[in-house]
Design a protein around this motif. Structure first.
Motif, PDB file in Angstrom:
ATOM      1  N   GLY A 159      13.669   8.332   3.656  1.00  0.00           N
ATOM      2  CA  GLY A 159      14.987   7.825   3.022  1.00  0.00           C
ATOM      3  C   GLY A 159      15.050   6.420   3.226  1.00  0.00           C
ATOM      4  N   LEU A 160      13.872   5.629   3.400  1.00  0.00           N
ATOM      5  CA  LEU A 160      14.229   4.236   3.579  1.00  0.00           C
ATOM      6  C   LEU A 160      14.577   3.519   2.375  1.00  0.00           C
ATOM      7  N   SER A 161      15.346   2.421   2.311  1.00  0.00           N
ATOM      8  CA  SER A 161      15.228   1.642   1.076  1.00  0.00           C
ATOM      9  C   SER A 161      14.149   0.543   0.893  1.00  0.00           C
ATOM     10  N   ASN A 162      14.118   0.031  -0.379  1.00  0.00           N
ATOM     11  CA  ASN A 162      12.750  -1.004  -0.391  1.00  0.00           C
ATOM     12  C   ASN A 162      12.660  -2.045   0.559  1.00  0.00           C
ATOM     13  N   GLN A 163      13.982  -2.569   0.636  1.00  0.00           N
ATOM     14  CA  GLN A 163      13.944  -3.688   1.790  1.00  0.00           C
ATOM     15  C   GLN A 163      13.498  -3.012   3.523  1.00  0.00           C
ATOM     16  N   GLU A 164      13.972  -1.912   3.547  1.00  0.00           N
ATOM     17  CA  GLU A 164      13.745  -1.251   5.026  1.00  0.00           C
ATOM     18  C   GLU A 164      12.143  -0.921   5.073  1.00  0.00           C
ATOM     19  N   ILE A 165      11.757  -0.559   3.741  1.00  0.00           N
ATOM     20  CA  ILE A 165      10.233  -0.447   3.737  1.00  0.00           C
ATOM     21  C   ILE A 165       9.422  -1.691   3.868  1.00  0.00           C
ATOM     22  N   ALA A 166       9.889  -2.631   3.234  1.00  0.00           N
ATOM     23  CA  ALA A 166       9.243  -3.932   3.405  1.00  0.00           C
ATOM     24  C   ALA A 166       9.091  -4.525   4.630  1.00  0.00           C
ATOM     25  N   GLU A 167      10.383  -4.428   5.369  1.00  0.00           N
ATOM     26  CA  GLU A 167      10.392  -4.690   6.926  1.00  0.00           C
ATOM     27  C   GLU A 167       9.342  -3.800   7.680  1.00  0.00           C
ATOM     28  N   GLU A 168       9.663  -2.520   7.561  1.00  0.00           N
ATOM     29  CA  GLU A 168       8.766  -1.801   8.409  1.00  0.00           C
ATOM     30  C   GLU A 168       7.087  -2.117   8.143  1.00  0.00           C
ATOM     31  N   LEU A 169       6.700  -2.268   6.941  1.00  0.00           N
ATOM     32  CA  LEU A 169       5.421  -2.383   6.783  1.00  0.00           C
ATOM     33  C   LEU A 169       4.939  -3.831   6.767  1.00  0.00           C
ATOM     34  N   PHE A 170       5.883  -4.697   7.071  1.00  0.00           N
ATOM     35  CA  PHE A 170       5.374  -6.258   6.696  1.00  0.00           C
ATOM     36  C   PHE A 170       4.996  -6.658   5.639  1.00  0.00           C
TER      37      PHE A 170
END
Length: 210
Positions: A159-170
């Motif tokens: 349920g992560l947002s695009n921004q959260e996915i970007a931060e998690e996957l660098f």
């Protein structure tokens, strides 16, 4: 031919018995609502065909199959159920049932299944095969994803947002959007919610199989 119908719902038993009465070779139809009644009738009447529901209240209908087979019963066994669960189908296969058909089947389909089983062949409801096939097709499409697309898909499942996915996957949000677009295309989906549901479903199926 003697047939035993085992189901804990009286109306279901009567309905199935009524359907089976149209089978010309039917000599007598017995009914049972639980394991004890079923085993007693199997021992005393020795039916050629036993049709069991998987869930008999708090009892497991497949226990009837196990007990009968342990006594070298020559009867044929059919499961008549509402369950489309993969684990229920696999459990039935493990104990060696001869047929598996859904309660939603038409009367003529049930009679056809009975005839197939009594001829010594196996019958599996086409809806069961279709259901299992749909899961296989989904898993095949999942295998087409790249490792990074898989990472993004798992993040979607959380349920992560695009921004959260970007931060998690660098990675950048632009790259995330590109991966999501590729994922939706490969999985033939229209929006990210469907992708999230699919990955969670696939995860549940995997846990069921291990």
């Amino acid at each position: 031919m003697k047939i035993l119908v085992v189901d804990d719902h009286p109306l279901v038993r009567k309905g199935v018995s009524s359907t089976l009465s149209f089978e010309e070779e039917t000599e007598k139809i017995f009914e049972a609502s639980n394991i004890q009644e079923a085993i007693s009738l199997i021992n005393s009447e020795k039916p050629e065909l036993i049709i069991v529901d998987l869930y008999l209240g708090n009892e497991d209908g497949l226990e009837i199959v196990r007990r009968a087979k342990s006594k070298n019963s020559n009867a044929k066994f059919m499961v008549l159920t509402s369950s489309l669960k993969k684990e229920d189908f696999l459990r039935s296969e493990e104990v060696g049932v001869d047929g598996y058909i859904l309660k939603e089947a038409f009367a003529e389909d049930i009679l056809y299944a009975v005839r197939v089983v009594l001829r010594g062949k196996k019958f599996i409801d086409p809806e069961i095969l279709k259901h299992q096939s749909s899961h296989s097709q989904k898993n095949n499409r999942l295998s087409e994803l790249t490792p990074r697309e898989n990472d993004v898909l798992v993040a979607l499942g959380k349920g992560l947002s695009n921004q959260e996915i970007a931060e998690e996957l660098f990675i950048s949000e632009h790259t995330v959007k590109k991966h999501i677009s590729n994922i939706l295309s490969k999985l033939e989906l229209s929006h990210r919610t469907q992708a999230a549901l699919l990955v969670n479903e696939a995860s549940n199926l995997y846990r069921e199989c291990v």
